[in-house]
Design an enzyme around this catalytic site. Structure first.
Site, PDB file in Angstrom:
ATOM      1  N   LEU A   1      18.061  97.937  30.591  1.00  0.00           N
ATOM      2  CA  LEU A   1      18.487  99.321  30.795  1.00  0.00           C
ATOM      3  C   LEU A   1      17.437 100.298  30.292  1.00  0.00           C
ATOM      4  O   LEU A   1      17.253 101.382  30.846  1.00  0.00           O
ATOM      5  CB  LEU A   1      19.817  99.544  30.067  1.00  0.00           C
ATOM      6  CG  LEU A   1      20.631 100.764  30.456  1.00  0.00           C
ATOM      7  CD1 LEU A   1      20.994 100.732  31.927  1.00  0.00           C
ATOM      8  CD2 LEU A   1      21.895 100.838  29.608  1.00  0.00           C
TER       9      LEU A   1
ATOM     10  N   ASP B   1      29.152  84.033  25.403  1.00  0.00           N
ATOM     11  CA  ASP B   1      30.172  83.975  26.466  1.00  0.00           C
ATOM     12  C   ASP B   1      29.811  82.872  27.466  1.00  0.00           C
ATOM     13  O   ASP B   1      28.732  82.284  27.395  1.00  0.00           O
ATOM     14  CB  ASP B   1      30.316  85.351  27.156  1.00  0.00           C
ATOM     15  CG  ASP B   1      29.058  85.761  27.922  1.00  0.00           C
ATOM     16  OD1 ASP B   1      28.588  84.990  28.784  1.00  0.00           O
ATOM     17  OD2 ASP B   1      28.533  86.871  27.677  1.00  0.00           O
TER      18      ASP B   1
ATOM     19  N   HIS C   1      22.360  80.762  20.724  1.00  0.00           N
ATOM     20  CA  HIS C   1      23.171  81.282  19.618  1.00  0.00           C
ATOM     21  C   HIS C   1      24.589  80.714  19.616  1.00  0.00           C
ATOM     22  O   HIS C   1      25.484  81.282  18.987  1.00  0.00           O
ATOM     23  CB  HIS C   1      23.208  82.820  19.650  1.00  0.00           C
ATOM     24  CG  HIS C   1      21.898  83.456  19.294  1.00  0.00           C
ATOM     25  ND1 HIS C   1      21.589  84.776  19.548  1.00  0.00           N
ATOM     26  CD2 HIS C   1      20.793  82.935  18.678  1.00  0.00           C
ATOM     27  CE1 HIS C   1      20.369  85.039  19.124  1.00  0.00           C
ATOM     28  NE2 HIS C   1      19.859  83.944  18.600  1.00  0.00           N
TER      29      HIS C   1
ATOM     30  N   CYS D   1      40.396  69.520  11.413  1.00  0.00           N
ATOM     31  CA  CYS D   1      39.461  68.991  12.401  1.00  0.00           C
ATOM     32  C   CYS D   1      40.133  67.812  13.108  1.00  0.00           C
ATOM     33  O   CYS D   1      40.557  66.856  12.441  1.00  0.00           O
ATOM     34  CB  CYS D   1      38.176  68.541  11.717  1.00  0.00           C
ATOM     35  SG  CYS D   1      37.086  67.606  12.821  1.00  0.00           S
TER      36      CYS D   1
ATOM     37  N   ALA E   1      21.527  95.713  34.947  1.00  0.00           N
ATOM     38  CA  ALA E   1      21.248  94.318  35.299  1.00  0.00           C
ATOM     39  C   ALA E   1      21.846  93.968  36.667  1.00  0.00           C
ATOM     40  O   ALA E   1      21.236  93.229  37.444  1.00  0.00           O
ATOM     41  CB  ALA E   1      21.813  93.389  34.225  1.00  0.00           C
TER      42      ALA E   1
HETATM   43  C1  BJW Z   1      21.737  96.603  29.573  1.00  0.00           C
HETATM   44  C2  BJW Z   1      22.918  97.018  30.116  1.00  0.00           C
HETATM   45  C3  BJW Z   1      23.076  96.789  31.475  1.00  0.00           C
HETATM   46  C4  BJW Z   1      23.011  97.514  28.072  1.00  0.00           C
HETATM   47  N1  BJW Z   1      22.103  96.206  32.165  1.00  0.00           N
HETATM   48  N2  BJW Z   1      20.757  96.039  30.272  1.00  0.00           N
HETATM   49  C5  BJW Z   1      12.440  89.969   9.371  1.00  0.00           C
HETATM   50  C6  BJW Z   1      11.505  89.852  10.388  1.00  0.00           C
HETATM   51  C7  BJW Z   1      11.670  88.923  11.412  1.00  0.00           C
HETATM   52  C8  BJW Z   1      12.778  88.102  11.454  1.00  0.00           C
HETATM   53  C9  BJW Z   1      13.703  88.224  10.455  1.00  0.00           C
HETATM   54  C10 BJW Z   1      13.540  89.143   9.432  1.00  0.00           C
HETATM   55  N3  BJW Z   1      14.614  89.024   8.601  1.00  0.00           N
HETATM   56  C11 BJW Z   1      15.434  88.093   9.089  1.00  0.00           C
HETATM   57  C12 BJW Z   1      14.895  87.579  10.227  1.00  0.00           C
HETATM   58  C13 BJW Z   1      15.465  86.525  11.096  1.00  0.00           C
HETATM   59  C14 BJW Z   1      16.715  87.012  11.806  1.00  0.00           C
HETATM   60  C15 BJW Z   1      16.423  88.322  12.548  1.00  0.00           C
HETATM   61  O1  BJW Z   1      15.876  88.325  13.637  1.00  0.00           O
HETATM   62  N4  BJW Z   1      16.801  89.442  11.989  1.00  0.00           N
HETATM   63  C16 BJW Z   1      16.497  90.734  12.608  1.00  0.00           C
HETATM   64  C17 BJW Z   1      17.728  91.626  12.544  1.00  0.00           C
HETATM   65  C18 BJW Z   1      15.265  91.301  11.955  1.00  0.00           C
HETATM   66  N5  BJW Z   1      17.063  85.975  12.745  1.00  0.00           N
HETATM   67  C19 BJW Z   1      17.807  84.940  12.386  1.00  0.00           C
HETATM   68  O2  BJW Z   1      18.284  84.847  11.283  1.00  0.00           O
HETATM   69  C20 BJW Z   1      17.968  83.852  13.419  1.00  0.00           C
HETATM   70  N6  BJW Z   1      17.630  82.620  12.861  1.00  0.00           N
HETATM   71  C21 BJW Z   1      16.384  82.342  12.467  1.00  0.00           C
HETATM   72  O3  BJW Z   1      15.477  83.148  12.521  1.00  0.00           O
HETATM   73  O4  BJW Z   1      16.241  81.068  12.027  1.00  0.00           O
HETATM   74  C22 BJW Z   1      14.994  80.717  11.460  1.00  0.00           C
HETATM   75  C23 BJW Z   1      15.205  80.409  10.031  1.00  0.00           C
HETATM   76  C24 BJW Z   1      16.442  80.136   9.523  1.00  0.00           C
HETATM   77  C25 BJW Z   1      16.606  79.860   8.208  1.00  0.00           C
HETATM   78  C26 BJW Z   1      15.513  79.837   7.378  1.00  0.00           C
HETATM   79  C27 BJW Z   1      14.263  80.101   7.900  1.00  0.00           C
HETATM   80  C28 BJW Z   1      14.114  80.374   9.219  1.00  0.00           C
HETATM   81  C29 BJW Z   1      19.414  83.748  13.858  1.00  0.00           C
HETATM   82  C30 BJW Z   1      19.847  84.941  14.632  1.00  0.00           C
HETATM   83  C31 BJW Z   1      21.316  84.835  14.981  1.00  0.00           C
HETATM   84  C32 BJW Z   1      21.799  86.025  15.784  1.00  0.00           C
HETATM   85  N7  BJW Z   1      23.208  85.950  15.937  1.00  0.00           N
HETATM   86  C33 BJW Z   1      23.889  86.963  16.719  1.00  0.00           C
HETATM   87  C34 BJW Z   1      25.404  86.709  16.598  1.00  0.00           C
HETATM   88  C35 BJW Z   1      25.763  85.458  17.397  1.00  0.00           C
HETATM   89  C36 BJW Z   1      27.186  85.228  17.549  1.00  0.00           C
HETATM   90  C37 BJW Z   1      27.956  86.404  18.118  1.00  0.00           C
HETATM   91  O5  BJW Z   1      27.781  86.785  19.295  1.00  0.00           O
HETATM   92  O6  BJW Z   1      28.780  86.915  17.369  1.00  0.00           O
HETATM   93  O7  BJW Z   1      23.486  86.914  18.073  1.00  0.00           O
HETATM   94  S1  BJW Z   1      23.478  88.636  16.243  1.00  0.00           S
HETATM   95  C38 BJW Z   1      23.515  89.307  17.866  1.00  0.00           C
HETATM   96  O8  BJW Z   1      22.180  89.775  18.243  1.00  0.00           O
HETATM   97  C39 BJW Z   1      23.834  88.125  18.785  1.00  0.00           C
HETATM   98  C40 BJW Z   1      22.899  88.366  19.918  1.00  0.00           C
HETATM   99  O9  BJW Z   1      22.695  87.166  20.640  1.00  0.00           O
HETATM  100  C41 BJW Z   1      21.665  88.904  19.257  1.00  0.00           C
HETATM  101  C42 BJW Z   1      20.730  89.654  20.176  1.00  0.00           C
HETATM  102  O10 BJW Z   1      21.324  90.803  20.684  1.00  0.00           O
HETATM  103  P1  BJW Z   1      21.016  91.261  22.181  1.00  0.00           P
HETATM  104  O11 BJW Z   1      21.523  90.281  23.126  1.00  0.00           O
HETATM  105  O12 BJW Z   1      19.607  91.660  22.307  1.00  0.00           O
HETATM  106  O13 BJW Z   1      21.983  92.547  22.289  1.00  0.00           O
HETATM  107  P2  BJW Z   1      21.673  94.068  21.916  1.00  0.00           P
HETATM  108  O14 BJW Z   1      22.976  94.770  21.835  1.00  0.00           O
HETATM  109  O15 BJW Z   1      20.783  94.181  20.756  1.00  0.00           O
HETATM  110  O16 BJW Z   1      20.852  94.609  23.174  1.00  0.00           O
HETATM  111  C43 BJW Z   1      21.441  94.765  24.441  1.00  0.00           C
HETATM  112  C44 BJW Z   1      20.403  95.338  25.394  1.00  0.00           C
HETATM  113  O17 BJW Z   1      20.977  95.407  26.687  1.00  0.00           O
HETATM  114  C45 BJW Z   1      19.954  96.776  25.029  1.00  0.00           C
HETATM  115  O18 BJW Z   1      18.535  96.875  25.113  1.00  0.00           O
HETATM  116  C46 BJW Z   1      20.608  97.638  26.104  1.00  0.00           C
HETATM  117  O19 BJW Z   1      19.801  98.758  26.488  1.00  0.00           O
HETATM  118  C47 BJW Z   1      20.694  96.670  27.255  1.00  0.00           C
HETATM  119  N8  BJW Z   1      21.773  96.952  28.181  1.00  0.00           N
HETATM  120  N9  BJW Z   1      23.687  97.608  29.083  1.00  0.00           N
HETATM  121  C48 BJW Z   1      20.952  95.873  31.502  1.00  0.00           C
HETATM  122  N10 BJW Z   1      24.224  97.193  32.088  1.00  0.00           N
END
Ligand code: BJW
Length: 247
Positions: A207, A97, A112, A139, A224
Site C-alpha cells: 500500500l 491465517d 510465524h 495435551c 494487494a
Molecule cells: C496493505 C494493505 C492492502 C495494508 N494491500 N498492502 C533489533 C534489530 C533487529 C532485529 C531485532 C531487534 N530487536 C529484536 C529483533 C528481532 C525481532 C524484531 O524484528 N523486532 C523488531 C520489532 C525490531 N524479531 C524476532 O524476535 C523474530 N525472531 C528472531 O529474530 O529470531 C532470531 C533469534 C531468536 C532468539 C535469539 C536470537 C535470535 C520473531 C518475530 C516474530 C513476529 N511475530 C508476530 C506475531 C505472530 C503471531 C501473531 O500474528 O499474533 O508476527 S509480530 C507481527 O509482525 C506478526 C507479523 O507476521 C509481523 C510482521 O508484520 P507485517 O505482516 O509486516 O504487518 P504490518 O502491520 O507491520 O504491515 C502491514 C503492511 O501492509 C503495511 O505496510 C501496510 O501499508 C500494508 N497494507 N493494507 C496491500 N490492502
C-alpha cells in the site's frame, strides 16, 4: 536451448489479508493499537498471563472462522501463479491465517506459525486446533494439563523453516514482497539477503513504501487485491515465463 523459468519466492504479510477483513499490525487501526505486543506476542507475556494470551488468540481464531473472512483476489492470484508458472513458486508468509491454503496455494511456509494449530510445550507436538484454548486443556498426546500454547512465533523466538527459506532466497530468480511493512526481522532482511546473493530481481507490492523500500529494484503501490492479480497476469502473459527485470 529451452528457457528455464526462474524460481520465485513471494513473501507475504498482513497487508495481503487486510481486504479479506483481517487487521494488520502497524496500521493506525491495527492490532498493536488495540493490545500491547509485549503482553500478547512474547514468551514473557505468556508466562505472566497465559489466560489473557489465550483470550487474544481465541478471538482471532473465532474471527478467522467467520463466514465473511475469505481469500481475496491477491491470495487467489498467487495460487494461480503457483499452478501456471513453469518454475517453482514458494510463498513464505508471515501470516498465521489460512487464507493462502484456502485460495489453493500448496508450496507454502508459515514462518510465524499457524493460528489453527497449537503445540505442547512438553512434548512439542503441533496439533490442529480450531476452537478456543485455555489453561485447563490437556495435551491429547502426553496428557499434561496447561502445556498447550498457540503455534505462533513470538518476539525473541526463532521463526520456522529458516533453513529452507534461506536456501530458496539464495536460489530464486525473482523475489516479491507483498503487504508487509518491513519492520520485523528476519523477514525484513530477506530483500537484502536476495540482493547479496546477486541473482534475483526484487519487487515490492504494498500500500505504501515499506521500511526497506529503497532496497527493491522495483515497487508498485496500491491495494494487494489490485496489484497482485495484475502482476500475476503480467508474469504469465510473458512468453517463456520470464521475469520482468534482469536476473
Ligand atoms: C496493505 C494493505 C492492502 C495494508 N494491500 N498492502 C533489533 C534489530 C533487529 C532485529 C531485532 C531487534 N530487536 C529484536 C529483533 C528481532 C525481532 C524484531 O524484528 N523486532 C523488531 C520489532 C525490531 N524479531 C524476532 O524476535 C523474530 N525472531 C528472531 O529474530 O529470531 C532470531 C533469534 C531468536 C532468539 C535469539 C536470537 C535470535 C520473531 C518475530 C516474530 C513476529 N511475530 C508476530 C506475531 C505472530 C503471531 C501473531 O500474528 O499474533 O508476527 S509480530 C507481527 O509482525 C506478526 C507479523 O507476521 C509481523 C510482521 O508484520 P507485517 O505482516 O509486516 O504487518 P504490518 O502491520 O507491520 O504491515 C502491514 C503492511 O501492509 C503495511 O505496510 C501496510 O501499508 C500494508 N497494507 N493494507 C496491500 N490492502
Amino acid at each position: 536451448m529451452p528457457t528455464i523459468p526462474p524460481n520465485i519466492v513471494v513473501l507475504t504479510g498482513a497487508g495481503i489479508s487486510k481486504e479479506s477483513g483481517l487487521d494488520t499490525f502497524r496500521d493506525a487501526d491495527g492490532i498493536w493499537s488495540q493490545v500491547r505486543l509485549e503482553d500478547v506476542a512474547t514468551p514473557e507475556g505468556f508466562r505472566r498471563d497465559p489466560a489473557m494470551v489465550h483470550q487474544f488468540y481465541n478471538a482471532r481464531r473465532r474471527r478467522l472462522a467467520q463466514g465473511d473472512i475469505e481469500p481475496n483476489p491477491a491470495h487467489l492470484a498467487l495460487a494461480r501463479l503457483e499452478r501456471e508458472w513453469r518454475g517453482e513458486v514458494l510463498i513464505v508468509t508471515q501470516n498465521i491465517d489460512d487464507l493462502h491454503e484456502r485460495a489453493g496455494s500448496d508450496n507454502l511456509i508459515h514462518m510465524h506459525g499457524e493460528l489453527l494449530k497449537v503445540r505442547c510445550r512438553q512434548c512439542r507436538k503441533p496439533l490442529v486446533w480450531v476452537g478456543d484454548l485455555d489453561t485447563g486443556h490437556a495435551c491429547p498426546d502426553c496428557g499434561r494439563t496447561g502445556s498447550l500454547r498457540p503455534h505462533v512465533v513470538w518476539f525473541g523466538e526463532m521463526p520456522l523453516a529458516m533453513d529452507r527459506i534461506n536456501a530458496a532466497l539464495r536460489h530464486c530468480g525473482l523475489f516479491v514482497s507483498v503487504g508487509t511493512s518491513g519492520n520485523v526481522y528476519p523477514a525484513a532482511g530477506f530483500v537484502a539477503a536476495v540482493r547479496q546473493a546477486g541473482r534475483a530481481h526484487t519487487i515490492e507490492l504494498n500500500l505504501e513504501p515499506s521500511e526497506g523500500a529503497s532496497l527493491f529494484h522495483e515497487a508498485r503501490y496500491g491495494k494487494a487485491s489490485d496489484l497482485v492479480p495484475a502482476f500475476v497476469e503480467e508474469m504469465l502473459s510473458r512468453s517463456g515465463n520470464l521475469t520482468p527485470g534482469p536476473i
